[in-house]
Design an enzyme around this catalytic site. Sequence first.
Site, PDB file in Angstrom:
ATOM      1  N   GLU A 184       0.844  -1.206   0.000  1.00 38.38           N
ATOM      2  CA  GLU A 184       0.000   0.000   0.000  1.00 38.38           C
ATOM      3  C   GLU A 184       0.874   1.249   0.000  1.00 38.38           C
ATOM      4  OE1 GLU A 184      -3.086  -0.267  -0.520  1.00 38.38           O
ATOM      5  OE2 GLU A 184      -3.389  -2.385  -0.046  1.00 38.38           O
ATOM      6  N   CYS A 231      -7.659  -1.822   7.873  1.00 37.06           N
ATOM      7  CA  CYS A 231      -6.262  -1.765   7.429  1.00 37.06           C
ATOM      8  C   CYS A 231      -5.889  -0.325   7.090  1.00 37.06           C
ATOM      9  CB  CYS A 231      -6.033  -2.684   6.229  1.00 37.06           C
ATOM     10  SG  CYS A 231      -6.133  -4.426   6.688  1.00 37.06           S
ATOM     11  N   HIS A 245      -0.735  -5.863   2.328  1.00 38.86           N
ATOM     12  CA  HIS A 245      -1.901  -6.750   2.257  1.00 38.86           C
ATOM     13  C   HIS A 245      -1.445  -8.095   1.697  1.00 38.86           C
ATOM     14  CE1 HIS A 245      -5.283  -3.687   2.640  1.00 38.86           C
ATOM     15  NE2 HIS A 245      -5.671  -4.710   3.381  1.00 38.86           N
TER      16      HIS A 245
END
Length: 212
Positions: free
Chosen positions: A91, A153, A174
């Site tokens: 991310e 998250c 992730h």
Amino acid sequence: MMLKKTDTRPTVLLTGFGPFPGVPANASAEVVRRVVRRARRTFPELRFVAAVLPTEWRRAPRLVAALHERYRPVLALHFGVASETRSIRLETQAENVCRASPDAAGMLPTEASLCPDGPAKRHVTLDISALAEALEAGGWPCSISNDAGGYLCNAVLYKSLASADGRCAVGFVHIPADLSGPPLGREETVAAALTIIEVALGKADTTAAPSA
Ligand code: PCA
């Protein structure tokens, strides 16, 4: 009385998540437990702290802030599952939003944003291209994402970046919810996570250098 020796090693904080609706056993918790065991052997000069965060709107961001406060890590690396991913998904940012999805306690977020006065986005402070290159070189499927999902998250990444306030490197990874493999089994995911830690800490160069 025995005095406890203070551990002065730089701290690396690793987190996974507990279960949440639709995911009764969260693979990120087990991965983090394994990564920490391996990392302690691989990088004895560092202290590794692991936590499994409750997937709850009220508790997870608060706990992340408390962990930063307590351990002042040099690197905070967070792991969570994404059922739609088949790769290691790095991310790049967190958004100041809360998706109206119930958490593990059956609660919805109380606000539409994570922090009413906070910036719309917070950007990850790791070198994502370097991480992606290292993962590809290791043969692990990897992808880069600018959408951490708006659920817990995203919330934890946003809070971790806010708590670090530029003092510590922060990243979010992730992983697939199902690690029965292929392409990614649990062992491959643990190995990929160790590579991420190594690159994030700049260890790749250090270990490659000839010893003095
Ligand atoms: N995945 C969820 C929250 C916990 C987890 O492992 C997410 O992607 O937000």
